[in-house]
Design a protein around this motif. Structure first.
Motif, mmCIF file in Angstrom:
data_model
loop_
_atom_site.group_PDB
_atom_site.id
_atom_site.type_symbol
_atom_site.label_atom_id
_atom_site.label_comp_id
_atom_site.label_asym_id
_atom_site.label_seq_id
_atom_site.Cartn_x
_atom_site.Cartn_y
_atom_site.Cartn_z
ATOM 1 N N PHE A 62 0.828 -1.207 0.000
ATOM 2 C CA PHE A 62 0.000 0.000 0.000
ATOM 3 C C PHE A 62 0.862 1.256 0.000
ATOM 4 N N THR A 65 1.974 1.985 -3.448
ATOM 5 C CA THR A 65 0.901 2.549 -4.280
ATOM 6 C C THR A 65 0.729 4.031 -3.994
ATOM 7 N N ALA A 69 1.293 7.312 -6.549
ATOM 8 C CA ALA A 69 0.321 8.381 -6.768
ATOM 9 C C ALA A 69 0.899 9.732 -6.373
ATOM 10 N N ALA A 72 3.345 11.023 -8.988
ATOM 11 C CA ALA A 72 2.681 11.563 -10.180
ATOM 12 C C ALA A 72 2.149 12.961 -9.909
ATOM 13 N N VAL A 73 1.416 13.122 -8.788
ATOM 14 C CA VAL A 73 0.824 14.430 -8.491
ATOM 15 C C VAL A 73 1.907 15.452 -8.168
ATOM 16 N N ALA A 76 3.671 16.658 -11.226
ATOM 17 C CA ALA A 76 2.803 17.571 -11.976
ATOM 18 C C ALA A 76 2.817 18.954 -11.340
ATOM 19 N N VAL B 59 8.457 -1.009 -9.608
ATOM 20 C CA VAL B 59 7.712 0.231 -9.384
ATOM 21 C C VAL B 59 8.649 1.381 -9.017
ATOM 22 N N PRO B 148 -9.357 -1.811 1.683
ATOM 23 C CA PRO B 148 -8.285 -0.870 1.357
ATOM 24 C C PRO B 148 -7.742 -1.065 -0.045
ATOM 25 N N PHE B 149 -7.659 -2.311 -0.508
ATOM 26 C CA PHE B 149 -7.144 -2.578 -1.848
ATOM 27 C C PHE B 149 -8.038 -1.941 -2.906
ATOM 28 N N THR B 152 -7.663 1.758 -2.943
ATOM 29 C CA THR B 152 -6.423 2.150 -3.610
ATOM 30 C C THR B 152 -6.657 2.444 -5.087
ATOM 31 N N MET B 155 -7.999 5.803 -5.449
ATOM 32 C CA MET B 155 -6.958 6.801 -5.215
ATOM 33 C C MET B 155 -6.053 6.952 -6.428
ATOM 34 N N LEU B 156 -5.722 5.831 -7.089
ATOM 35 C CA LEU B 156 -4.874 5.918 -8.273
ATOM 36 C C LEU B 156 -5.584 6.679 -9.386
ATOM 37 N N ALA B 159 -5.366 10.255 -8.630
ATOM 38 C CA ALA B 159 -4.015 10.763 -8.873
ATOM 39 C C ALA B 159 -3.789 10.994 -10.362
ATOM 40 N N GLY B 162 -5.738 14.072 -11.320
ATOM 41 C CA GLY B 162 -5.090 15.245 -10.732
ATOM 42 C C GLY B 162 -3.820 15.615 -11.449
ATOM 43 N N ALA B 163 -3.000 14.622 -11.807
ATOM 44 C CA ALA B 163 -1.738 14.899 -12.483
ATOM 45 C C ALA B 163 -2.000 15.533 -13.846
#
Lengths: 98, 171
Positions: A62, A65, A69, A72-73, A76, B59, B148-149, B152, B155-156, B159, B162-163
């Motif tokens: 988590f 992840t 995110a 990325a933000v 930007a 990642v 939570p998964f 997520t 949330m991605l 993001a 937003g980006a």
């Protein structure tokens, strides 16, 4: 068991990240130092998950992840900032200074 | 053997983290950070977290650092200008704060987790051997941490949107 040494390495890496944030003025390098701190915390999670169960590794998942995110933000925001101010030096970006 | 490898990898990780926060050029900083992240992946392997090590390389050392290098290239920050280090006073403050924090964190290390929380020795390795390294993580992830998964993924998505909104010149 490598728990103690792993926690020590994680403490050193986290402190280096904090020193980097306090030392530098370039926004993108400060951002990289934040990533370094996140990684130090991940190392703590993995080290403790050896003794306390695999839930720690799920938490690392988590954290990664959220870090993706956040990267990325944040990048930007940095691009938008550079476009407006033509600098990434935080000395010149001081609208919130009291 | 494992201990020797651990100290080699962690030594390289700490030294490259130190170089990452002291190099003047952002590109050099980013590349030293990649080195640190790779060696952290090696440490994860030594700590029996093979799946996390693979994800770390894919990642972190892959995607996130490529994003950083891409932004550095996009903003043309590669050339080394005047240094962006703070002055002597700022360096003293950063060093003192770093050492105080390091001392505190190393003191926390003395507080061992309570014995009743601790699994019997070798339980985690046993679970990984029995079910496979990935299944052992997938089971808690998709059972106890299913909500939570799923959050997520929202949330991605936020993001990503937003980006795009932040980086776009004109909407």
């Amino acid at each position: 068991m490598l728990l103690g040494p792993a926690l020590a390495v994680s403490a050193i890496l986290f402190s280096l990240g904090v020193v980097g944030v306090l030392l530098r003025r370039n926004a993108i390098i400060i951002f990289m130092c934040v990533e370094l701190m996140l990684n130090a915390v991940n190392l703590t999670f993995v080290a403790l998950s050896q003794q306390l169960g695999l839930d720690g590794q799920v938490f690392v998942f988590f954290v990664m992840t959220v870090a993706a995110a956040e990267a990325a933000v944040g990048l930007a925001i940095i691009i938008a900032l550079y476009r407006h101010r033509d600098t990434l030096n935080l000395q010149h970006i001081n609208l919130l200074r009291g | 053997m494992r201990t020797i490898l651990f100290w080699i990898f962690s030594g390289v990780a700490v030294v490259s983290a130190l170089l990452c926060i002291t190099r003047r050029s952002p590109v050099a900083s980013a590349l030293w950070l990649v080195t640190t992240l790779f060696h952290l992946a090696a440490l994860y392997v030594l700590l029996d977290a093979h799946f996390i090590a693979a994800v770390q390389v894919l990642v972190y050392a892959g995607a996130i650092m490529v994003l950083f290098l891409f932004v550095i290239m996009l903003l043309n920050l590669g050339r080394t200008g005047p240094g962006d280090m703070k002055g002597a006073w700022g360096r003293v403050v950063a060093g003192v704060a770093g050492f105080v924090l390091l001392g505190e964190l190393l003191a926390f290390r003395l507080a061992a987790p309570p014995g009743r929380l601790r699994l019997p020795a070798g339980a985690v390795e046993h679970a990984a051997e029995e079910q496979g390294a990935v299944t052992a993580i997938a089971r808690p992830l998709f059972e106890a941490y299913l909500v939570p998964f799923e959050i997520t993924s929202v949330m991605l998505l936020a993001a990503i949107v937003g980006a795009v909104v932040l980086a776009k010149r004109k909407l």
